[in-house]
Write a protein that holds these residues in place. Sequence first.
Motif, PDB file in Angstrom:
ATOM      1  N   THR A  67      30.220  48.777  35.724  1.00 44.62           N
ATOM      2  CA  THR A  67      29.701  48.329  37.011  1.00 44.62           C
ATOM      3  C   THR A  67      30.834  48.138  38.006  1.00 44.62           C
ATOM      4  N   THR A  68      30.527  48.274  39.275  1.00 46.35           N
ATOM      5  CA  THR A  68      31.432  47.942  40.369  1.00 46.35           C
ATOM      6  C   THR A  68      30.671  47.050  41.334  1.00 46.35           C
ATOM      7  N   LEU A  69      31.181  45.829  41.541  1.00 45.75           N
ATOM      8  CA  LEU A  69      30.498  44.853  42.371  1.00 45.75           C
ATOM      9  C   LEU A  69      31.335  44.582  43.613  1.00 45.75           C
ATOM     10  N   GLY A  70      30.767  44.849  44.754  1.00 47.74           N
ATOM     11  CA  GLY A  70      31.471  44.564  45.995  1.00 47.74           C
ATOM     12  C   GLY A  70      32.658  45.457  46.274  1.00 47.74           C
ATOM     13  N   GLY A  71      32.848  46.490  45.461  1.00 49.53           N
ATOM     14  CA  GLY A  71      33.925  47.440  45.685  1.00 49.53           C
ATOM     15  C   GLY A  71      35.267  47.017  45.138  1.00 49.53           C
ATOM     16  N   ASN A  72      35.472  45.714  44.847  1.00 49.99           N
ATOM     17  CA  ASN A  72      36.780  45.258  44.365  1.00 49.99           C
ATOM     18  C   ASN A  72      36.692  44.486  43.049  1.00 49.99           C
ATOM     19  N   PHE A  73      35.504  44.440  42.434  1.00 49.60           N
ATOM     20  CA  PHE A  73      35.335  43.754  41.158  1.00 49.60           C
ATOM     21  C   PHE A  73      34.617  44.696  40.195  1.00 49.60           C
ATOM     22  N   ARG A  74      35.295  45.022  39.099  1.00 51.71           N
ATOM     23  CA  ARG A  74      34.737  45.959  38.129  1.00 51.71           C
ATOM     24  C   ARG A  74      34.593  45.296  36.769  1.00 51.71           C
ATOM     25  N   GLU A  77      35.954  44.339  29.807  1.00 49.93           N
ATOM     26  CA  GLU A  77      37.132  44.568  30.632  1.00 49.93           C
ATOM     27  C   GLU A  77      36.768  44.290  32.079  1.00 49.93           C
ATOM     28  N   MET A  78      37.562  43.435  32.730  1.00 51.56           N
ATOM     29  CA  MET A  78      37.285  43.059  34.115  1.00 51.56           C
ATOM     30  C   MET A  78      38.538  43.234  34.965  1.00 51.56           C
ATOM     31  N   THR A  79      38.394  43.798  36.139  1.00 53.01           N
ATOM     32  CA  THR A  79      39.474  43.886  37.124  1.00 53.01           C
ATOM     33  C   THR A  79      38.946  43.411  38.469  1.00 53.01           C
ATOM     34  N   TRP A  80      39.779  42.671  39.188  1.00 53.01           N
ATOM     35  CA  TRP A  80      39.369  42.099  40.470  1.00 53.01           C
ATOM     36  C   TRP A  80      40.549  42.167  41.427  1.00 53.01           C
TER      37      TRP A  80
END
Length: 235
Positions: A26-33, A76-79
């Motif tokens: 998923t990609t939320l808000g373009g900057n949180f995956r 796995e999360m990237t922000w």
Amino acid sequence: YNSTGAGIAAKYAPETVDSYTLGLKTTLGGNFRVNAELFYNDYTDKQLSVIALVNNTLSAVNSNVGKMKTQGGEIEMTWAPLSDLLLALNVGYLDTKVNSYPTRDAAGNPINIARYTAIGFSPEWTAQARVQYGFTLGDMGRLTLGVDVAHRDESFTNSPVDLRDPLSQLQVQKSHEIWNASAAWNSPSEKWRVGLEGRNLDDERVLTSTYKVGPFLTGAYNMPRTWALSVTYSH
């Protein structure tokens, strides 16, 4: 068939696995995956490579464990809350179980030692976290700083391991964390890059691998604290 060493004539069966996975990206808000996965593997005639003394020669021999199951998950999360700031987190869970390990005892009788067998290099929990931040230095280029930490639960450093063996308790990598950090400068033209990196900053020393032959046990440790400096020019 084993192709090298004194065990060249020893053959082993094919390994088969029924594998099931369920994943989400998923990609939320373009900057949180967020990426996540659940998995389940059912092995038959699982193949493992073991160090054994064959005809008075130390050899790596492939053999079949039997039936084994692994299950677990990973997230796995990237922000990137700012354009120059990146936060990352990865967490994994693994459950490994040997259900059948047919072999023979000293008298040649068939036995199943699954309940006494553990699979190595399989920590139950693993996690990695990273923070990276970059900023410009005006006409002097750009500097990027980063720090990361990796955690691993306790796990065996050999595979498979006979839990009845008193030496099995010496073939264990303790639960630990490894810290790393880096700094990199890029020139305004992007042609020059100077990087400084420090790994294992706490100088944490843990076993990484072991093997046992008769009453003897040999092991290797991870690298100590290390530093690296690099200079790169791109034309």
